[in-house]
Enzyme design. Structure first.
Site, PDB file in Angstrom:
ATOM      1  N   ILE A   1       0.914  -0.723  -0.265  1.00  0.00           N
ATOM      2  CA  ILE A   1      -0.501  -0.163   0.338  1.00  0.00           C
ATOM      3  C   ILE A   1       0.898   1.086  -0.270  1.00  0.00           C
ATOM      4  O   ILE A   1       2.202   1.425   0.698  1.00  0.00           O
ATOM      5  CB  ILE A   1      -0.610  -0.020   0.931  1.00  0.00           C
TER       6      ILE A   1
ATOM      7  N   LYS B   1     -15.092   2.558   2.988  1.00  0.00           N
ATOM      8  CA  LYS B   1     -15.088   1.756   4.262  1.00  0.00           C
ATOM      9  C   LYS B   1     -17.207   1.521   4.500  1.00  0.00           C
ATOM     10  O   LYS B   1     -17.848   3.149   3.778  1.00  0.00           O
ATOM     11  CB  LYS B   1     -15.304   3.331   5.159  1.00  0.00           C
TER      12      LYS B   1
ATOM     13  N   LEU C   1      -4.323  10.449  -1.208  1.00  0.00           N
ATOM     14  CA  LEU C   1      -5.353  11.401  -0.763  1.00  0.00           C
ATOM     15  C   LEU C   1      -6.712  11.629   0.314  1.00  0.00           C
ATOM     16  O   LEU C   1      -7.801  10.208   0.037  1.00  0.00           O
ATOM     17  CB  LEU C   1      -6.022  11.165  -2.266  1.00  0.00           C
TER      18      LEU C   1
ATOM     19  N   TYR D   1     -19.032  10.108   2.944  1.00  0.00           N
ATOM     20  CA  TYR D   1     -18.361  11.644   2.607  1.00  0.00           C
ATOM     21  C   TYR D   1     -19.345  11.804   1.465  1.00  0.00           C
ATOM     22  O   TYR D   1     -19.186  13.206   0.986  1.00  0.00           O
ATOM     23  CB  TYR D   1     -17.134  10.898   2.038  1.00  0.00           C
TER      24      TYR D   1
ATOM     25  N   HIS E   1     -16.315   1.534   9.134  1.00  0.00           N
ATOM     26  CA  HIS E   1     -16.167   2.876   9.420  1.00  0.00           C
ATOM     27  C   HIS E   1     -15.649   2.708  10.797  1.00  0.00           C
ATOM     28  O   HIS E   1     -15.062   4.054  10.909  1.00  0.00           O
ATOM     29  CB  HIS E   1     -17.000   4.085   8.394  1.00  0.00           C
TER      30      HIS E   1
ATOM     31  N   ASP F   1      -8.265   7.689  -0.751  1.00  0.00           N
ATOM     32  CA  ASP F   1      -8.854   6.986   0.602  1.00  0.00           C
ATOM     33  C   ASP F   1     -10.192   7.405   0.124  1.00  0.00           C
ATOM     34  O   ASP F   1     -10.201   8.630   0.323  1.00  0.00           O
ATOM     35  CB  ASP F   1      -8.382   7.273   2.073  1.00  0.00           C
TER      36      ASP F   1
END
Ligand code: A2P
Length: 316
Positions: free
Chosen positions: A12, A77, A17, A48, A110, A43
């Site tokens: 990873i 998430k 970002l 969001y 999350h 990310d």
């Protein structure tokens, strides 16, 4: 770019970002610009509210030949209102559709908090569901299944304490591969990091710059300011870099993944470059001294009186 490695040798990128708080109108350009600058790790999260725009940016970046899918690391998430086992697969499929992808590199629970199906955030205690009704192991079993189905290459958690990780391990026999938590020089998470290191769980630092753009009702008037800290400022001078770069370099130098959010091209560039700054031992030791276990993201928005959720039960 530095990388951290999972137990199956997948790597990873250490700096990715962050897209929390990136407005719909801005996130498309931020992601396209970031990929052109060389970011290979984005990310995301369902909550969001901007995964569709990010998906358009991915699709256009692939079409333009800026990057190939297999060169990009994408995390998302599972939101709190889809914690029942049978809800996990539909939830990741919604995210995959929005992101226009057929698999995620990493999918995280999350929060260790459960909401009623209709609620995105709790307004009253009745919007919250007790962990005794929908326990974390039930959600984790759902996550294990989506990994088996190939929908996510790796699975993990976010905002989990040591005791919650031990709980799901005990109930399922499977450890999360990642724990994403708030982490910066004012909240160094030494105990949790030592535990995750010992368990071979990678860690991602969210809000690595203190998330000054978080909603006003989540900002304390007297909170400490990372950008004004004298030690951070002095190291920035020594390294001839910005204060933000010191915070990001610190995270990478202690072998955590870090996901600064920006929608500004100049800051995107300097943040990416921070991953290649090596802080020396003296500078790392000086930064260790400024820890104050200070959370910018307190989690108090889950702790509605009359529900099972308290700050002690959340972080303890
Ligand atoms: P912007 O998006 O306008 O660049 P965090 O990653 O901790 O959530 O912090 C994000 C906040 O920090 C945003 O307000 C973002 O603004 C700002 N930011 C991102 N990169 C930098 C930087 N290099 N210097 C100063 N502020 C930054």
């Amino acid at each position: 770019m530095k990388y951290l490695q999972f137990s199956n040798s997948d790597k990873i990128p250490a700096l990715g970002l962050g897209t929390w708080k990136s407005a719909k109108g801005e996130v498309y350009n931020a992601v396209r610009t970031a990929i052109k600058l060389g970011y290979r790790h984005i990310d995301c999260a369902h909550v969001y509210g901007n995964e569709k725009e990010i998906g358009e940016a991915f699709s256009d970046a692939f079409k333009a030949g800026d990057v190939k899918r297999e060169e990009l690391w994408v995390t998302s998430k599972l939101w709190n209102n889809t914690h029942r086992k049978e809800q996990v697969e539909p939830a990741i499929k919604t995210t995959l559709k929005n992101l226009q992808l057929d698999y995620l590199d990493l999918y995280l629970i999350h929060w260790p908090v459960v909401l009623q199906d209709h609620a995105m955030y709790p307004e009253t205690k009745d919007d919250l569901v007790s962990l005794s009704v929908t326990p974390l192991e039930e959600t984790w079993f759902g996550m294990i299944d989506i990994k088996k189905a190939g929908l996510a290459r790796h699975i993990g958690v976010s905002n989990f304490s040591e005791s919650k990780i031990e709980h799901i391990l005990d109930k399922t026999g499977i450890l999360p591969e990642m724990n994403q938590v708030e982490m910066h020089p004012f909240l160094q998470q030494h105990g949790l990091k030592e535990y995750c290191d010992n368990r071979n769980i990678l860690m991602t630092a969210y809000s690595p710059l203190g998330s000054a753009d978080r909603p006003a009702n989540r900002v304390d008037a007297d909170e400490p300011k990372l950008f004004k800290n004298e030690i951070i400022k002095a190291i920035a001078k020594e390294q001839k870099c910005s204060e933000a770069q010191v915070m990001l370099a610190w995270a990478v130098c202690r072998e955590t993944v870090v996901i600064p959010k920006s929608v500004n091209p100049d800051r995107l560039k300097q943040n990416l470059e921070a991953a290649d700054i090596d802080l020396n031992t003296e500078q790392m030791n000086a930064l260790e001294q400024i820890n104050m276990d200070y959370r910018f993201i307190k989690g108090d928005f889950w702790c509605i009186e009359g529900s099972d959720y308290t700050l002690e039960s959340l972080w303890g």
